[in-house]
Design a protein around this motif. Structure first.
Motif, PDB file in Angstrom:
ATOM      1  N   ASP A 239       0.806  -1.240   0.000  1.00  0.00           N
ATOM      2  CA  ASP A 239       0.000   0.000   0.000  1.00  0.00           C
ATOM      3  C   ASP A 239       0.835   1.284   0.000  1.00  0.00           C
ATOM      4  O   ASP A 239       0.312   2.368   0.282  1.00  0.00           O
ATOM      5  CB  ASP A 239      -0.939   0.030   1.226  1.00  0.00           C
ATOM      6  N   TYR A 241       2.709   2.403  -2.768  1.00  0.00           N
ATOM      7  CA  TYR A 241       2.720   3.027  -4.084  1.00  0.00           C
ATOM      8  C   TYR A 241       1.425   2.693  -4.826  1.00  0.00           C
ATOM      9  O   TYR A 241       1.029   1.531  -4.911  1.00  0.00           O
ATOM     10  CB  TYR A 241       3.923   2.548  -4.899  1.00  0.00           C
ATOM     11  N   LYS A 242       0.782   3.708  -5.390  1.00  0.00           N
ATOM     12  CA  LYS A 242      -0.502   3.521  -6.053  1.00  0.00           C
ATOM     13  C   LYS A 242      -0.396   2.653  -7.301  1.00  0.00           C
ATOM     14  O   LYS A 242      -1.339   1.946  -7.656  1.00  0.00           O
ATOM     15  CB  LYS A 242      -1.106   4.883  -6.412  1.00  0.00           C
ATOM     16  N   ASN A 243       0.735   2.725  -7.980  1.00  0.00           N
ATOM     17  CA  ASN A 243       0.876   1.986  -9.240  1.00  0.00           C
ATOM     18  C   ASN A 243       1.572   0.648  -9.066  1.00  0.00           C
ATOM     19  O   ASN A 243       2.050   0.053 -10.025  1.00  0.00           O
ATOM     20  CB  ASN A 243       1.631   2.824 -10.279  1.00  0.00           C
TER      21      ASN A 243
END
Length: 373
Positions: A239, A241-243
């Protein structure tokens, strides 16, 4: 027919190759009885965990020491057999327990131990050594080995120079599980790129956190990180890094490789050939273990990936140049296809059938040896 595969968990590659060989035998005949035995756990049940933990610490904390010992053993003959006064008795019990028609070793220590036992016991069970790295190291040579399965022609020629009969050396690549042979790789897109990051059985990529901070800023970039059994790294990146999708231990590496445009990884022998089968170009950051360096040189020589050899290189810049160079990536995929066609394509199955025939197991009375390299 009984097949006994001996291995050890010095990294996960040796065990992975053992399981791949088991699958290959089952493809030939599902009724073949295959047993995989961790020889270190069998001989030292109370000390195996400590042995593996100590090895892992040396590799991760002090790789220079490991490389020094590895290079020294090239110049001075080292007794690679498992030590202990009762070792021959344990080998007898092992063979009595499994009654193997063929013994396959995926690690030098197992080959040397069984070879020594064959010399004193006069058993005539064929011993097959499966070399699991692009390595010319003399540790793989054991006097009572009957056959060698090797990754490349160069290693075959090196074994011949060391006195091994070329007729008993078969070039099969490094065995991978059947799922990697059935991968249908997706077409890459210049708009959105998928990166798979996988650190191998003994740890993750160096300075991965710093690299991820930069990669997270790049649009249309999807990242999957497989942390394996490294729970600390899993929690570190989860959780964050969004990508990025964070995966712990998985038996579905083939699924993630099939979606990846490139793989950032340590150049272990198994990962190397999994990438070749899936036609996924490799990006390797500063290989440091001796075997990793040999594998990295193979990657570079065959133009199937990019190697960053030095710390001072700009990793993120080099990675972006690499992943968006469509012409170069397509050429690397074509090179991987060439390796599969000329060296690996179904050859392992043919070799195993031949070995079974030699062990007096009737696979095909008209088996044609000429199809075996």
């Amino acid at each position: 027919m009984n097949i006994l595969i001996l291995t050890g968990k010095f990294g996960m590659g040796h065990l992975s190759v053992s399981k791949a060989l088991e699958e290959e035998f089952k493809v030939i005949n599902k009724n073949i009885n295959v047993n995989i035995v961790d020889l270190i756990e069998y001989v030292y049940p109370n000390r195996a965990e400590l042995i593996y933990k100590s090895f892992s610490q040396v590799v991760n904390i002090c790789p220079e020491l490991y490389n020094l010992m590895y290079k020294a053993s090239e110049k001075v003959e080292v007794d690679m057999r498992l030590p202990g006064n009762s070792i021959n008795k344990k080998m007898k019990n092992l063979i009595d327990l499994y009654s193997p028609d063929i013994i396959i070793s995926t690690i030098p220590m197992c080959s040397r131990t069984i070879s020594a036992y064959k010399a004193v016991s006069n058993i005539d069970i064929p011993l097959v050594t499966c070399v699991t790295d692009i390595s010319m190291h003399i540790e793989w040579v054991a006097p009572k080995t009957d056959y060698y399965l090797v990754p490349t022609l160069e290693i075959k020629y090196n074994l011949i120079k060391n006195g091994i009969n070329g007729k008993n050396i078969f070039v099969v690549g490094i065995p991978v599980k059947q799922s990697f042979k059935n991968i249908r790789h997706k077409e890459s897109s210049s708009n959105k790129k998928n990166i798979l990051i996988m650190g191998g059985g003994l740890g993750l990529i160096p300075n991965l956190d710093e690299m991820m901070n930069e990669l997270a800023k790049i649009p249309n970039l999807s990242i999957t990180i497989i942390t394996g059994k490294n729970k600390r790294s899993y929690l570190q990146f989860l959780d964050k890094y969004k990508n990025a999708e964070i995966i712990g231990f998985t038996n579905e590496v083939d699924k993630y490789l099939s979606k990846a445009d490139i793989i950032i990884t340590k150049p272990g022998g198994v990962t190397l050939f999994e990438s070749i089968f899936s036609e996924t170009p490799m990006f390797v950051i500063k290989p440091f273990l001796a075997q990793e360096k040999s594998n990295a040189k193979y990657i570079e020589a065959n133009s199937i990936g990019k190697i960053l050899w030095r710390d001072r290189e700009d990793t993120t810049k080099s990675l972006c140049e690499f992943i968006y160079d469509e012409e170069n990536l397509n050429a690397m995929k074509e090179n991987m296809r060439e390796i599969k066609v000329h060296t690996l394509n179904s050859n392992l199955t043919n070799v195993l059938k031949y070995l079974m025939n030699e062990a007096k197991y009737e696979v095909n009375p008209n088996y044609n040896m000429s199809i075996v390299i």
